[in-house]
Scaffold this active site. Structure first.
Site, PDB file in Angstrom:
ATOM      1  N   SER A 696      40.145  37.036  40.867  1.00  0.00           N
ATOM      2  CA  SER A 696      38.886  36.300  41.008  1.00  0.00           C
ATOM      3  C   SER A 696      37.789  36.800  40.063  1.00  0.00           C
ATOM      4  CB  SER A 696      38.409  36.348  42.458  1.00  0.00           C
ATOM      5  OG  SER A 696      38.015  37.650  42.781  1.00  0.00           O
ATOM      6  N   LYS A 739      32.476  37.740  50.449  1.00  0.00           N
ATOM      7  CA  LYS A 739      31.888  37.963  49.126  1.00  0.00           C
ATOM      8  C   LYS A 739      30.413  37.609  49.146  1.00  0.00           C
ATOM      9  CE  LYS A 739      36.039  37.398  46.361  1.00  0.00           C
ATOM     10  NZ  LYS A 739      36.853  36.485  45.568  1.00  0.00           N
TER      11      LYS A 739
END
Ligand code: ADP
Length: 825
Positions: A696, A739
């Site tokens: 990511s 996140k």
């Protein structure tokens, strides 16, 4: 009869009483408890004065005396009505005066008579009597003969049953050939009740009397048979007990000879008692008793005996048949959950649904709940709340790092120091067969050559199989179907997939600052105050101080650190109070440092300024979301790339893909053709000791690279997460919520996420959305548009670039503000 001599009796029976010579008036003596029959020889102790006088006066009546049975033997001085009207004329054969004044007399029954009148009542009774003659049958027919034989046989049987010498009496009986005499002889020996005997006496028809005697005899025979049987049974029982006792004593003596003490026997008996008390299944009980027997045969101090003893101790302490009663009041359960936990609406709802289903269908073999989330977010305490609301016991076992199958299923008993598996150990400690059993860190389960613990765990957890869970140590099946297993994990990816199949995952991703402040105020701080023995009224923490504790002293997804900080504050206050300080303690932002030292995390971005070649990525870790810097430097070289910072293979591939994409599209970014051949690239991800991996960070790498080649700064307020394809597409990622929370903690203001993750925004708390700007992108170019600041860039020493399309103006105001803040601290 016992006192009468048999020969005498025969003589007496043969001797005819001379009835004509008997006087018509006779002294009368009431007798107790006995009816005297004719021809009966009766020894009597005469003690009552009236009777003594009567017996003494009999000399005047040719030793004749009238004997009449007393109706109630308790009456001491019987009146006229207290004796029966029909009695027996007796003749005193012998009379001895005893030293105590009583008279011992031997009286023989002569004839039956009826009282006509009481002639004298004073001094002693005198009565006029009329002799009653028996009515004899005309001839002894076959019926009477049979009756007589029957009576004789039964009498013999009875005597035999009573253990008396049947032979002699048989002889005596065989001499009698008159029914009346037979009836009287048998009746006088039957121990009849006074009323029954009197009734017999009054029957003058001899055959009728014999019939009656036959009946009574038959009854007596029945009674005696039963009595004899009972006696034999009792005797058998007693002799069996005596035998057992004797044998046991012998065994004890043998043991003593062998140097084994009574303690051993007591211990063995205790084990047997405990095993019985456990109420385990029959097969298991049999096996357990077998082990006791083995122990019995061993020397008590041998090592093998101690192994068996440990084993038996374990078995008898397992809750084979002990359970707590479930309480499934859903409203109460909700109250318990709410009381202990702030927020967590989804997990709470799921738990209540689970309990409701259990209430409606207790037999449903449901899914196993698994809480997934970073440490300190309340997984354990939710498990505890489930146990509390169901009124079950709670037990927790951590599976982190377990590699050996035996940890779950137990070691075989042949190993020295063998133990049952953790599950049975837990149940043994709990003492109930239906606790809420929490298996922590199921994602950290390993496996190696010692077997696969996950397959053993599968057997324990699977409702289809766990009715007969077999533990190697126990070596017998144990029913785990009543245990409510709750699992926890930090991440779902590493949970072994067969286990994962049987679980229902409930995600708990972490808390926002605001949530943490609320939890601290409502739950953690009051709890800590109480734990440290303080009084709530005397402590006040200002809202600013609380906010500072949350954001400047902790940086975590969960609440453990926060809990520790609050504990520190309470501890310090406790010390002051213990040292004698009085009054109220006010904790403000200004004096907070006195308690906790200087702030450990500055509530600002780590990077005060936007920089060239430095992009902020967002990473998911087991401990929640984190921000991650990607640093890139270019310098003259031969077009090589270096990657440092313990980055994993996937991340390295991302870096290569990012560079390839950049090379392929260098025109779009205004990077000159030779730039890649004449420069080396170094990508570094700081905090180098921590391994990092995952795809990511792709778009953050492209951004850092573009920034390095173009010398355009990347905004320090923008965080980004997204995988990159070679065509520049931004691909979706996981763990967005964590996140986002991580980004917020790091002071990031804007987050770039892949378009395909737009759906995940639904799960992001409102409080987070109001503070973080989310931008969804499909293409890397859009990322650069947002992340790169539009500013004049000095041309590189090499021939890198100047032309950049897009980019934003630097937010100068924000930069100034942030610098001012820094200066203050
Ligand atoms: P985990 O098992 O997830 O590591 P714990 O259950 O041990 O976390 O939680 C850590 C501490 O935080 C406990 O004292 C717990 O009571 C508290 N806690 C966690 N979540 C909440 C919440 N939502 N409301 C109140 N207290 C909470």
């Amino acid at each position: 009869m016992a006192e009468a001599d048999i020969d005498d009796l025969i003589e007496i029976i043969e001797k005819e009483g001379n009835i004509e010579n008997i006087p018509k008036t006779l002294p009368m003596m009431p007798v107790r408890d006995v009816v005297v029959f004719t021809d009966m020889l009766l020894p009597l102790f005469v003690g009552r004065n009236k009777s003594i006088r009567a017996v003494e006066s009999c000399v005047e009546y040719d030793r004749y005396v009238f004997l009449s049975a007393q109706k109630d033997s308790d009456v001491e001085t019987p009146g006229v009505d207290d004796v029966y009207g029909v009695g027996t004329i007796g003749r005193v054969q012998k009379m001895i005066k005893l030293p105590d004044g009583r008279i011992k007399a031997l009286i023989q029954g002569i004839a039956k008579a009826k009282i006509i009148e009481f002639v004298q009542k004073r001094s002693f009774y005198k009565v006029s009597v009329e002799v009653l003659f028996d009515v004899e049958p005309d001839e002894i027919d076959i019926k009477i003969e049979a009756l007589m034989r029957n009576v004789k046989e039964n009498s013999e049987k009875l005597l035999a049953l009573k253990g008396e010498f049947a032979g002699d009496v048989g002889e005596l009986l065989s001499h009698i050939d008159a029914p009346g005499k037979l009836a009287d002889l048998v009746a006088s020996n039957l121990n009849l009740k006074v009323a029954d005997a009197q009734a017999l006496l009054e029957i003058t028809d001899t055959v009728a009397r014999l019939v009656q005697v036959n009946d009574l005899l038959a009854r007596e025979l029945d009674l005696s048979t039963v009595q004899a049987k009972i006696q034999t049974d009792v005797k058998d029982e007693i002799s069996k007990n005596q035998r057992d006792y004797y044998l046991r004593e012998q065994v004890k003596a043998i043991h003593r000879e062998l140097g084994e003490s009574d303690d051993k026997l007591a211990e063995l008996a205790e084990y047997k008692k405990k095993i019985k008390k456990c109420k385990m299944p029959k097969a298991c009980e049999k096996e357990a008793l077998k082990q006791v027997k083995r122990l019995e045969q061993m020397h008590f101090d041998s090592s093998e005996a101690s192994i068996i003893r440990t084993y038996l101790d374990c078995i008898v302490e397992l809750p084979w048949n002990k359970s707590t009663k479930d309480s499934l009041d859903i409203k109460k359960a909700k109250t318990v959950l709410d009381q202990n936990h702030f927020g967590l609406n989804k997990p709470k709802e799921r738990i209540l649904e689970y309990l409701s289903v259990r209430k409606l269908n207790p037999k449903k073999k449901g899914q196993i709940i698994c809480f997934v989330g970073p440490p300190g977010v309340g997984k354990t305490s939710l498990g505890q709340a489930i146990a509390k609301s169901m009124k079950r016991k709670f037990y927790r076992v951590s599976l982190g790092g377990i590699r050996d199958e035996a940890e779950i299923r137990g070691h075989r008993r042949t190993y020295i120091g063998a133990l049952p598996g953790r599950i049975l150990q837990g149940l043994r400690q709990c003492g109930t067969a239906n606790p809420v059993f929490m298996l922590d860190e199921i994602d950290k389960l390993g496996s190696d050559f010692r077997g696969d613990p996950s397959s053993a765990l599968l057997e324990a957890l699977d409702p289809e199989q766990n009715v007969e869970f077999s533990d190697h140590y126990l070596n017998m099946p144990f029913d785990l179907s009543n245990v409510l297993f709750v699992l926890t994990a930090n991440q779902a990816d590493t949970i072994p997939s067969p286990l994962l199949d049987r679980m229902e995952l409930i995600y708990i991703s972490g808390y926002t600052r605001q949530e943490k402040i609320e939890i601290a105020k409502q739950h953690l701080f009051p709890r800590k105050i109480k734990d440290n023995g303080l009084v709530r009224r005397s402590i006040h923490v200002s809202p600013k101080a609380m906010a500072s504790i949350v954001s400047e002293y902790t940086l975590e997804a969960g609440l453990r650190g926060l809990e520790r900080k609050l504990d520190t504050i309470c501890r310090k206050i406790a010390r002051q109070i213990a040292e004698g300080k009085k009054g109220r303690f006010n904790i403000t932002r200004q004096n907070l440092a006195k308690y906790l030292g200087p702030p450990q995390f500055i509530n600002e971005l780590d990077q005060e300024e936007s920089q060239v070649g430095l992009a902020t990525g967002l990473a998911w870790t087991e401990a929640g979301g984190e921000h991650l810097y990607i640093e890139t430097s270019i310098f003259p070289g031969k077009g090589e790339m270096q990657l440092t910072g313990q980055i994993g293979e996937v991340m390295q591939e991302s870096a290569r893909a990012a560079l390839t994409y950049l090379k392929a599209n260098q025109d779009d970014f205004g990077i000159e053709k030779e730039a890649f051949e004449t420069h080396d690239v170094h990508i570094h991800v700081p905090a180098g000791a921590i391994p990092k991996d995952g795809p990511s960070a792709g778009i953050a790498m492209v951004t850092a690279l573009v920034s390095a080649f173009t010398k355009i700064k990347v905004s320090n307020r923008v965080g980004m997460t997204g995988e990159i394809s070679l065509r520049g597409r931004v691909l979706p990622i996981g763990g967005l919520k964590e996140k986002a929370l991580g980004a917020l903690r790091a002071g990031i203001k804007e987050v770039i996420i892949p378009e395909k993750n737009r759906k995940d925004l639904y799960d992001i708390p409102k409080a987070v959305k109001s503070k973080l700007k989310f931008t969804c992108v499909k293409d890397v170019k859009e990322v650069l548009e947002i992340a790169l600041e539009k500013a004049a860039v000095e041309p590189p020493e090499g021939k890198a670039v100047t032309k950049v399309s897009g980019g934003r103006k630097t937010d100068t105001k924000r930069s100034v503000r942030s610098n001012r803040k820094k200066a203050k601290q």
